[in-house]
Design a protein around this motif. Structure first.
Motif, PDB file in Angstrom:
ATOM      1  N   ARG A 106      13.206  62.963  38.171  1.00 25.17           N
ATOM      2  CA  ARG A 106      13.753  61.834  37.404  1.00 25.17           C
ATOM      3  C   ARG A 106      14.849  61.083  38.160  1.00 25.17           C
ATOM      4  O   ARG A 106      15.521  60.243  37.584  1.00 25.17           O
ATOM      5  N   ARG A 107      15.056  61.380  39.416  1.00 32.01           N
ATOM      6  CA  ARG A 107      16.008  60.631  40.231  1.00 32.01           C
ATOM      7  C   ARG A 107      15.640  60.834  41.701  1.00 32.01           C
ATOM      8  O   ARG A 107      14.884  61.753  42.045  1.00 32.01           O
ATOM      9  N   GLU A 108      16.167  59.967  42.533  1.00 30.73           N
ATOM     10  CA  GLU A 108      15.852  60.069  43.955  1.00 30.73           C
ATOM     11  C   GLU A 108      17.141  60.055  44.767  1.00 30.73           C
ATOM     12  O   GLU A 108      17.983  59.168  44.597  1.00 30.73           O
ATOM     13  N   PRO A 109      17.300  61.025  45.679  1.00 35.57           N
ATOM     14  CA  PRO A 109      18.493  61.013  46.541  1.00 35.57           C
ATOM     15  C   PRO A 109      18.453  59.857  47.527  1.00 35.57           C
ATOM     16  O   PRO A 109      17.388  59.311  47.831  1.00 35.57           O
ATOM     17  N   ARG A 110      19.591  59.513  48.041  1.00 30.72           N
ATOM     18  CA  ARG A 110      19.679  58.405  48.992  1.00 30.72           C
ATOM     19  C   ARG A 110      18.910  58.727  50.278  1.00 30.72           C
ATOM     20  O   ARG A 110      18.833  59.871  50.701  1.00 30.72           O
ATOM     21  N   LYS A 111      18.376  57.695  50.871  1.00 33.08           N
ATOM     22  CA  LYS A 111      17.682  57.762  52.161  1.00 33.08           C
ATOM     23  C   LYS A 111      16.388  58.588  52.106  1.00 33.08           C
ATOM     24  O   LYS A 111      15.829  58.946  53.148  1.00 33.08           O
ATOM     25  N   GLN A 112      15.881  58.890  50.913  1.00 36.47           N
ATOM     26  CA  GLN A 112      14.630  59.633  50.814  1.00 36.47           C
ATOM     27  C   GLN A 112      13.474  58.834  51.411  1.00 36.47           C
ATOM     28  O   GLN A 112      12.582  59.406  52.053  1.00 36.47           O
TER      29      GLN A 112
END
Length: 779
Positions: free
Chosen positions: A363-369
């Motif tokens: 339900r979320r995405e870390p930065r630079k994925q």
């Protein structure tokens, strides 16, 4: 007790995004998986020990009766490396394993050597030449104390003359065999290659100490040395049938008793409304996977075109519609690329599918994925195109044998350096998956879906890495053992597990099943697949120089592999109903219909290709006569493309549905692609490969394995006509199936930046439970 790292869900709603600290299913499932795995790998450990200690011996030197050295272990190993590097395992076979156009070189050398020795006896005036030939070849003259094998003078003379045959064969200044002109002309290389063939042929006739059958369980069938089916082959074939019938009976009894508690069902699911494609926001990494899927489509097209080219060699060996294709793209290179690309494009789709699902799960995405996703795409490109380039250089003889950049074993053809890079890339993929899910994994029971997704993904690089144990200079039997850990355990067990997990998670994310039900299906599949699949790996090694217990266990447990496929077929209707579910709170359509249709096709081909066609060739008595014939290709195409190919396309269609704007969605092209792929595959197997395989099996039983594998038989007018009958199926598959898929992929690439780009997902990203929908409407 359930906890969540976001706002609590509306009471009574279907929310599977909640983090569960406790397992959603009984720990008995985990105990069952542990028992099956411990048992399976304990037995495999014993078989590993037996493979290293009781396989056909590799003599340090082979000498004549007067003591002169004929060839050495180093010569045999160099010949083995040359066999791989020049792509000959993608032309013919050795001990039954390899490609199907050229001869099996074990059977070929054995026939030529026995005929030569028989002629020598007749020249001496012997009336019982056949009996003397049998004694000559079945007598085991290997001394384990000195690791020396003694050839009789007649066998030495035959070896010297057969060298000239292979010098003429591989040095032919033409492409009439589908190979490069003057492919191998160096006398030392010809001698090493002949030594490799001679060693395997010796092991196929010489009796194993203490037994009355050879190191290869009397394979190949060859009357000149009294090679015929052993008692073990017949007995274990019978017991395999009993195991299959008994297992299916038990499965139906259990299913009848607990059918409402196992398998696909949605009785507990709430009525819901599906979020339509234009309403679903995607993260940057999800949009980046579109590039992956486009590469998948392009590689898929290239693979099918190469397959058509390789097939044409069987229909018309002399010319490709007036072009001497073998001077540019010889058969062994075309098949090398065809086989490798089949693994590359399906595996790339799995990587992209996993990355696409992760934001929906977490339900979320870390930065630079997305940056890491593009980096992985670059790594995949290096492995795919780099390995193809150096495979070509290896086949053309520019790269020396046994080199880090030379071709290797069939299915593990990619040069050693690229094999290592692929393993590194797969672990990078797992790092991306873990990075994207770690917020969701906190506080989540390790028996629940998020951890199952991660564990199933982790098994992919781990079990592919096992293939590194099979290097170019590894003893053939040992290398075959580890090679089939990849071909069988990686593909047919752990990729199957990841397939089940991804399909189950898609249904959970769409809201049509509860996570608890999906977990039950996953654990049940692990137990059913692994119960037969782990030890069933040995069905590939009946005749590879392993002791008889490999055949006994491989036959018995490979029969059990059909049981879970039968269960999946029984569950196919419930599976299809989930995909066509109409329990919606409004008239909004089910958006993933065609993706689910591809998943349904996976179930069908799993049963037909892997189940029926796989079991057909896994019976020892059938395998004894058919290994390396069209029946093997029939199983391979129906299982590999039918299961993993259809799944790969289904994953792409699932992603494209949320990338392409709703008004631009090309339903007719997706429909055409689906039906053409399935019709083309059905035509391929039922109109060509299956009938050819049956005819070749009949010829092998009635006239001999050597005769059934000869170019003279394969290119007979009747067989050539059946080969030509495959053309309409290939046209349907490529023209109606692959090209529309490429078009849809390019359409997705055109719009991959369109729509909402988000970093946070709603509680249920792909659907809204009816209670929540009603509450929103009242507000």
């Amino acid at each position: 007790m359930a906890t969540t790292d976001s706002a609590p869900s509306t009471p009574g709603t279907h929310s599977e995004s909640v983090t569960h600290a406790e397992p959603l299913v009984s720990r008995a499932w985990l105990q069952g998986v542990a028992l099956v795995m411990i048992f399976g790998f304990f037995v495999m450990g014993i078989l590993i020990y037996r493979t290293y200690t009781a396989s056909m011996p590799l003599p340090e030197k082979v000498v004549g009766e007067s003591g002169q050295t004929v060839f050495t272990a180093a010569d045999i190993t160099r010949g083995q490396e040359l066999f791989q590097a020049r792509g000959l395992m993608q032309y013919g076979s050795i001990l039954g394993h390899g490609a199907y156009l050229g001869p099996d070189y074990t059977a070929d050398y054995l026939r030529r050597a026995t005929d030569d020795v028989a002629d020598q006896f007749r020249a001496e005036g012997a009336d019982d030449a056949r009996d003397r030939v049998v004694t000559e070849f079945r007598t085991n003259r290997y001394d384990p104390a000195t690791k020396t094998l003694t050839f009789t003078d007649k066998q030495v003379a035959a070896f010297e003359r057969i060298q000239q045959h292979y010098a003429d064969y591989f040095g032919e200044d033409s492409t009439k065999y589908g190979l490069l002109p003057k492919m191998i002309t160096d006398p030392t290389e010809i001698r090493d290659l002949t030594a490799f063939f001679a060693w395997t042929a010796w092991a196929s006739a010489a009796e194993r100490p203490g037994h009355t059958y050879s190191y290869t369980n009397n394979w190949p069938a060859e009357s000149r040395v009294d090679n015929g089916p052993t008692a073990a082959i017949v007995v274990w074939s019978t017991l395999s049938l009993i195991a299959l019938l008994g297992g299916i009976g038990i499965m139906f009894a259990v299913y009848g008793r607990w059918s409402q508690k196992v398998g696909w069902h949605s009785a507990e699911a709430d009525t819901l409304t599906f979020r339509q494609p234009g309403e679903v926001g995607l993260t940057r990494s999800q949009r980046a996977t579109v590039w992956f899927f486009v590469v998948v489509a392009v590689l898929f097209l290239a693979q099918t075109l190469l397959g058509a080219a390789a097939q044409h060699y069987r229909a018309d060996l002399s010319t490709f519609f007036g072009i001497d294709l073998a001077r540019i793209l010889p058969y062994n290179l075309a098949r090398t690329w065809h086989v490798q690309l089949s693994l590359f494009w399906t595996a790339a789709a799995f990587l992209a599918g996993g990355i696409f699902l992760v934001p929906f799960i977490a339900r979320r995405e870390p930065r630079k994925q997305s940056v890491l996703t593009y980096a992985l795409l670059g790594a995949v490109a290096v492995v795919v195109f780099g390995s193809m380039l150096f495979e070509a250089l290896s086949v053309y003889g520019i790269i020396p044998e046994g080199h880090l950049l030379s071709q290797q074993w069939e299915y593990l053809d990619l040069p050693r350096i690229f094999q290592i890079l692929l393993v590194v890339g797969l672990f990078l993929w797992i790092a991306i998956i873990w990075r994207g899910m770690r917020s969701r994994l906190r506080g989540e029971s390790k028996m629940n879906m998020p951890w199952m997704f991660l564990f199933a993904g982790l098994a992919i690089p781990m079990f592919y890495a096992v293939g590194l144990l099979a290097s170019s200079d590894t003893h053939f039997t040992v290398a075959d053992f580890w090679r089939f850990w990849v071909v069988h355990l990686w593909v047919e067990d752990f990729l199957e597990l990841f397939t089940t997990v991804m399909v189950a998670y898609i249904f959970v994310l769409l809201g049509v099943v509860r996570e608890r039900i999906a977990l039950g299906v996953i654990f049940l599949d692990i137990i059913l697949y692994s119960a037969g699949g782990v030890i069933g790996t040995m069905h590939h090694l009946y005749f590879s120089g392993t002791p008889a217990e490999h055949m006994a266990l491989g036959a018995f447990f490979s029969a059990a592999e059909v049981i879970p496929l039968t269960f999946l077929t029984v569950e196919a209707w419930a599976f299809l109903q989930l995909g066509a579910r109409q329990q919606t709170a409004d008239n909004k359509p089910f958006p993933a219909r065609w993706a689910v249709m591809f998943l349904v096709a996976v179930g069908f081909w799993n049963f037909v290709g892997a189940g029926i066609f796989g079991f057909l060739i896994n019976l020892p008595i059938v395998s004894y006569y058919q290994i390396g014939t069209a029946l093997t290709a029939n199983h391979a195409h129906a299982a590999m493309f039918g299961v993993y190919g259809m799944l790969a396309v289904g994953l792409a269609i699932f992603a494209y549905r949320y990338v392409i704007p709703p008004e631009k969605w090309p339903t007719k092209w997706v429909r055409l692609s689906f039906w053409s792929m399935n019709l083309g595959l059905a035509w391929m197997v039922f109109a060509t490969l299956l009938p050819l395989g049956i005819l070749q099996l009949f010829h092998s039983v009635s006239d001999g394995y050597f005769e059934a594998r000869s170019l003279g038989y394969i290119t007979q007018p009747g067989n050539a006509l059946i080969e030509w009958l495959r053309l309409p199926g290939d046209v349907i598959l490529i023209g109606g199936g692959v090209l529309p898929f490429v078009y849809v992929s390019l359409l997705a690439l055109r719009y991959f930046r369109a729509g909402k780009v988000i970093d946070e997902m709603p509680e249920d990203p792909l659907f809204v439970p009816v209670a929540a929908a009603d509450a929103t409407a009242k507000d």
